[in-house]
Design an enzyme around this catalytic site. Structure first.
Site, mmCIF file in Angstrom:
data_model
loop_
_atom_site.group_PDB
_atom_site.id
_atom_site.type_symbol
_atom_site.label_atom_id
_atom_site.label_comp_id
_atom_site.label_asym_id
_atom_site.label_seq_id
_atom_site.Cartn_x
_atom_site.Cartn_y
_atom_site.Cartn_z
ATOM 1 N N TYR A 54 14.699 -34.713 -51.291
ATOM 2 C CA TYR A 54 13.926 -34.537 -50.058
ATOM 3 C C TYR A 54 13.188 -35.826 -49.719
ATOM 4 O O TYR A 54 13.200 -36.294 -48.578
ATOM 5 C CB TYR A 54 12.940 -33.377 -50.250
ATOM 6 C CG TYR A 54 12.293 -32.882 -48.976
ATOM 7 C CD1 TYR A 54 12.753 -31.736 -48.348
ATOM 8 C CD2 TYR A 54 11.205 -33.544 -48.421
ATOM 9 C CE1 TYR A 54 12.152 -31.253 -47.195
ATOM 10 C CE2 TYR A 54 10.597 -33.077 -47.261
ATOM 11 C CZ TYR A 54 11.073 -31.935 -46.656
ATOM 12 O OH TYR A 54 10.478 -31.479 -45.511
ATOM 13 N N SER A 88 8.291 -19.854 -49.768
ATOM 14 C CA SER A 88 7.372 -19.075 -50.593
ATOM 15 C C SER A 88 6.093 -19.851 -50.859
ATOM 16 O O SER A 88 5.005 -19.254 -50.973
ATOM 17 C CB SER A 88 8.039 -18.689 -51.914
ATOM 18 O OG SER A 88 8.493 -19.842 -52.617
ATOM 19 N N SER A 89 6.185 -21.176 -50.939
ATOM 20 C CA SER A 89 4.982 -21.980 -51.207
ATOM 21 C C SER A 89 4.018 -21.939 -50.030
ATOM 22 O O SER A 89 2.801 -21.771 -50.210
ATOM 23 C CB SER A 89 5.368 -23.429 -51.521
ATOM 24 O OG SER A 89 6.066 -24.024 -50.443
ATOM 25 N N ASP A 130 6.674 -25.286 -42.115
ATOM 26 C CA ASP A 130 6.536 -24.062 -42.897
ATOM 27 C C ASP A 130 5.179 -23.404 -42.691
ATOM 28 O O ASP A 130 5.079 -22.190 -42.452
ATOM 29 C CB ASP A 130 6.735 -24.370 -44.383
ATOM 30 C CG ASP A 130 8.133 -24.865 -44.692
ATOM 31 O OD1 ASP A 130 9.012 -24.745 -43.824
ATOM 32 O OD2 ASP A 130 8.343 -25.382 -45.804
ATOM 33 N N HIS A 133 14.428 -30.887 -41.077
ATOM 34 C CA HIS A 133 13.944 -32.239 -41.399
ATOM 35 C C HIS A 133 13.460 -32.997 -40.162
ATOM 36 O O HIS A 133 13.163 -34.179 -40.245
ATOM 37 C CB HIS A 133 15.007 -33.053 -42.146
ATOM 38 C CG HIS A 133 15.239 -32.583 -43.550
ATOM 39 N ND1 HIS A 133 14.694 -33.210 -44.642
ATOM 40 C CD2 HIS A 133 15.947 -31.533 -44.033
ATOM 41 C CE1 HIS A 133 15.065 -32.569 -45.742
ATOM 42 N NE2 HIS A 133 15.824 -31.535 -45.395
ATOM 43 N N THR A 134 13.366 -32.313 -39.041
ATOM 44 C CA THR A 134 12.824 -32.954 -37.839
ATOM 45 C C THR A 134 11.302 -32.947 -37.830
ATOM 46 O O THR A 134 10.690 -33.726 -37.094
ATOM 47 C CB THR A 134 13.330 -32.230 -36.577
ATOM 48 O OG1 THR A 134 13.147 -30.812 -36.752
ATOM 49 C CG2 THR A 134 14.804 -32.509 -36.346
ATOM 50 N N ASP A 135 10.684 -32.095 -38.645
ATOM 51 C CA ASP A 135 9.224 -31.954 -38.547
ATOM 52 C C ASP A 135 8.501 -33.224 -38.948
ATOM 53 O O ASP A 135 7.605 -33.696 -38.248
ATOM 54 C CB ASP A 135 8.722 -30.743 -39.340
ATOM 55 C CG ASP A 135 9.082 -30.746 -40.809
ATOM 56 O OD1 ASP A 135 9.975 -31.524 -41.210
ATOM 57 O OD2 ASP A 135 8.470 -29.956 -41.563
#
Length: 400
Positions: free
Chosen positions: A241, A144-145, A189, A43-45
């Site tokens: 999220y 996967s997305s 991702d 969650h740092t991105d």
């Protein structure tokens, strides 16, 4: 046991065969992109901080063929995502709310690339047919997305001859997920899926998208990285999220910074009285996690992968207690891994389900796997799926 190379070859051939069966003509090529495991930096991105993922040897493959009209047709082998049906959509009609389900990922990718290329390209390309196969587990927190998006993006840049550099392709795939899918994710991702190198982790500065490959020599260190898929499904478009992202943005606003990346641990403590207790704890996870990522990179450079176990554990505790995105299955996976001799373990991915990872000596993988199965059965959880992953390369063209 089938080797990874032969399994990959079979998936590529399956994508091409499925394409021919569904669409009745030959594809122009086959491309693939990997899933990812995030070693540390959760969650740092989207807080413009630091992350350290690896691409994994589980990949999504896509056979793609150009069309002369403006129609897009997509299909997949996975009945859980596609129902084994062909989804059709006009290339010019893709917008937020116009697509849903699994097809939002490939359709959104096409939309994102055309937005990135600009008006001059919008009318100069035709539609396409695409058929996907994959061995990236769905809903397991292994992205996967992003593998779908990055495999197709790599294909379309090739086939459409789009004048896009790597960073614009990255932004197009992220926009696809943010705007068309409606998931408020950052660049982690897609960066891992596009840019990773075999045998390395990818150190990403999410403020400027700069990247550096960091050696991650697991085999040489006698280690394996085990993924424990709890089979508790999660979805980034769900509310948890988004709530965490909103809390981080509120903390940054109150503290007067552009993003939590700009907050030091000392500054966070100084501003604590201005923050709601929950908002404070959310911010504390981000601030301390950014520091852990940088410490992990430093240790990998100087001492290798055996030195990072305590940082993995501290990261999990922070996600469990401050960010509150773990679930009992993930906590059980981490605790059991450590009891079975792991060097370090943590949940990985967005949370609320998905997978944990454990760094363990090669000779103890079987012992760890058995212990986790016993612990899950004793707790009444669904049987987990465990497998070893290796740091793999990013998206690429596989065949013509």
């Amino acid at each position: 046991m089938e080797s990874p190379t032969s399994a990959a070859t079979n998936l590529g051939e399956e994508a091409a065969a499925g394409f021919r069966e569904r669409f009745g003509h030959e594809p122009d090529g086959v491309w693939s992109a990997p899933g990812r495991v995030n070693l540390i930096g959760e969650h740092t991105d989207y807080n413009e901080g630091f992350v350290l993922p690896i691409a994994i040897d589980q990949r999504t493959w896509v056979a793609v063929g150009r069309r002369h009209d403006r129609l897009v047709r997509v299909a997949s082998t996975s009945s859980s995502t596609s129902g084994d049906t062909v989804v059709e959509h006009g290339l010019d009609d893709i917008a937020h709310g116009s697509v849903d389900g699994w097809s939002a990922y490939p359709l959104g990718t096409a939309w994102g690339l055309l937005q990135a290329a600009g008006d001059t390209e919008l009318g100069s390309v035709g539609g396409f047919d695409a058929y996907f196969t994959s061995d990236v587990p769905l809903g397991a927190g292994l992205s996967s997305s992003a593998a779908i998006e990055c495999a197709l993006a790599t294909a379309l840049v090739d086939l459409w001859r789009l004048p896009l550099d790597s960073d614009r392709v990255l932004r197009a795939t992220v926009q696809a997920e943010n705007i068309i899918v409606g998931a408020p994710t950052g660049i982690l991702d897609q960066s891992a899926s596009l840019f990773s190198r075999a045998g390395h982790a990818l150190f990403i500065d999410c403020r400027d998208s700069s990247r550096e490959s960091i050696p991650f020599p697991l085999t040489e260190a006698g280690l394996r990285l085990v993924v424990i898929d709890t089979r508790v499904k999660h979805a980034h478009a769900d509310g948890g999220y988004g709530d965490r992202r909103a809390a981080c943005e509120e903390a940054a606003r109150v503290l007067g910074v552009a993003a939590l990346r700009d907050v030091s641990p000392e500054a966070l403590e100084e501003g604590r009285e201005r923050l709601d207790e929950v908002i404070y704890r959310r911010a504390r996870h981000i601030v301390t996690e950014d520091a852990r990522v940088q410490q992990t990179v430093a240790l990998l450079r100087s001492q290798g992968p055996r030195s990072i176990g305590e940082l993995l554990l501290a990261s999990h505790a922070s996600m469990r207690d401050d960010f509150e995105i773990s679930v009992p299955e993930l906590d059980t996976a981490v605790e059991t891994s450590m009891a079975a001799g792991a060097i370090g373990a943590r949940m990985t991915g967005g949370g609320f389900g998905g997978s944990a990872i454990a760094l363990v000596d090669a000779e103890r993988v079987e012992e760890l796997t058995e212990a986790i199965g016993v612990a899950f059965a004793k707790a009444g959880f669904e049987e987990p799926v465990t497998f070893v992953v290796t740091p793999a390369g990013g998206a690429r063209r596989e065949s013509r």
